[in-house]
Design a protein around this motif. Structure first.
Motif, PDB file in Angstrom:
ATOM      1  N   UNK A  49      15.905 -30.929  25.493  1.00  0.00           N
ATOM      2  CA  UNK A  49      15.830 -32.311  25.026  1.00  0.00           C
ATOM      3  C   UNK A  49      15.292 -32.313  23.600  1.00  0.00           C
ATOM      4  N   UNK A  50      15.748 -33.257  22.803  1.00  0.00           N
ATOM      5  CA  UNK A  50      15.330 -33.311  21.414  1.00  0.00           C
ATOM      6  C   UNK A  50      13.808 -33.373  21.302  1.00  0.00           C
TER       7      UNK A  50
ATOM      8  N   UNK B  77       7.971 -26.305  16.258  1.00  0.00           N
ATOM      9  CA  UNK B  77       7.735 -25.843  17.625  1.00  0.00           C
ATOM     10  C   UNK B  77       8.720 -26.537  18.570  1.00  0.00           C
ATOM     11  N   UNK B  78       9.230 -25.802  19.534  1.00  0.00           N
ATOM     12  CA  UNK B  78      10.206 -26.342  20.466  1.00  0.00           C
ATOM     13  C   UNK B  78      11.645 -26.139  20.021  1.00  0.00           C
ATOM     14  N   UNK B  79      11.841 -25.560  18.838  1.00  0.00           N
ATOM     15  CA  UNK B  79      13.177 -25.210  18.361  1.00  0.00           C
ATOM     16  C   UNK B  79      13.486 -23.774  18.799  1.00  0.00           C
TER      17      UNK B  79
ATOM     18  N   UNK C  65       6.214 -30.202  19.426  1.00  0.00           N
ATOM     19  CA  UNK C  65       6.944 -29.308  20.307  1.00  0.00           C
ATOM     20  C   UNK C  65       7.333 -29.917  21.641  1.00  0.00           C
ATOM     21  N   UNK C  66       7.052 -31.208  21.823  1.00  0.00           N
ATOM     22  CA  UNK C  66       7.326 -31.875  23.092  1.00  0.00           C
ATOM     23  C   UNK C  66       8.459 -32.888  22.943  1.00  0.00           C
ATOM     24  N   UNK C  67       9.225 -33.087  24.016  1.00  0.00           N
ATOM     25  CA  UNK C  67      10.229 -34.147  24.035  1.00  0.00           C
ATOM     26  C   UNK C  67       9.528 -35.506  24.108  1.00  0.00           C
ATOM     27  N   UNK C  68      10.280 -36.571  23.938  1.00  0.00           N
ATOM     28  CA  UNK C  68       9.720 -37.925  23.895  1.00  0.00           C
ATOM     29  C   UNK C  68       8.927 -38.247  25.163  1.00  0.00           C
TER      30      UNK C  68
END
Length: 264
Positions: free
Chosen positions: A55-56, A255-257, A61-64
């Motif tokens: 999820x985007x 972060x999260x990519x 680094x966290x999603x919505x």
């Protein structure tokens, strides 16, 4: 050589110079060893650091959804004066909040672009200073919880900045400051609740970053707009990779990519 994984902030080890490590699930990179080499970064997809779903990424680094639900992203993280665990009051998860907020915290002065005040858990010294690209830092108070650190920071923000100018920090366009003098000067502004925790006789810490060439006009790499980049790595400061063409890449803000890194 190819390395693939989800970006998390680089792990560090204080030394002369500081050692940087990029840790993926199945790969491990000592970034210092890549200095002077051609490195490419290829953005593949998103992966939330909490739920693990594709999820985007929204922030940190966290999603919505995760950002607005999990205790690791609550407002007191950025604004420690909002901490309430010392009162037994829950924000999102009291057990987690107690485990973080009810630990010794440090209020410090750091010089990265100019003198700034900040807060960190005692266990994060000097990691927090390294992550901010500070070449010198000093502790002002050591308090038993995050709330006291937060109200102290708020009081001192009236007299010294709480922000880092990332461009100035990366260009190394900084002046040495006498942080002991700054600490002594700011003592009078510490709130009464935290005054007994003032640190009187400590000295400043100096940090050395692995940089071969500082950028003259740093320009930030945005992987969502430019999913592929290649350049020669010339330095690492804070959580930034610095390349020969003045491109800089902030690992922390990506972060999260999920990326593929190729070293030639």
């Amino acid at each position: 050589m190819n390395y693939e994984g989800v970006l998390k902030k680089m792990q560090t080890e204080n030394g002369s110079p500081i050692q940087y490590y990029l840790v993926f699930e199945n790969d491990f990179l000592n970034m210092n060893q890549l200095l002077g080499k051609k490195v490419s970064i290829n953005f593949l997809r998103y992966q939330c650091l909490n739920c693990g779903l594709q999820k985007k990424i929204y922030r940190q680094g966290f999603c919505y959804d995760c950002f607005f639900e999990i205790p690791q992203a609550a407002d007191w993280i950025i604004n420690p004066e909002l901490s309430k665990a010392h009162l037994g009051i829950e924000d999102r998860n009291l057990a987690y909040e107690e485990s973080v907020q009810l630990k010794p915290h440090i209020v410090y002065l750091a010089n990265s672009s100019s003198v700034k005040v900040g807060v960190t858990r005692k266990t994060q010294v000097p990691t927090r200073w390294i992550d901010q690209g500070a070449h010198e830092a000093i502790e002002i108070v050591e308090v038993p919880n995050r709330y006291l650190a937060g109200i102290t920071e708020v009081a001192l923000k009236d007299h010294v900045s709480d922000k880092t100018n990332w461009r100035t920090m990366l260009k190394n366009d900084v002046t040495d400051e006498n942080l002991v003098e700054w600490r002594n000067k700011l003592k009078q502004y510490i709130p009464a609740e935290a005054a007994e925790y003032y640190l009187e006789n400590n000295s400043e810490t100096n940090l050395e970053f692995p940089v071969l060439k500082y950028p003259e006009k740093p320009k930030s790499l945005n992987l969502t707009k430019n999913p592929f980049y290649e350049g020669v790595l010339k330095g690492i400061k804070g959580q930034y990779l610095i390349f020969e063409d003045d491109t800089v890449f902030n690992i922390r803000s990506n972060e999260g990519f999920v990326v593929r890194i190729t070293v030639n």
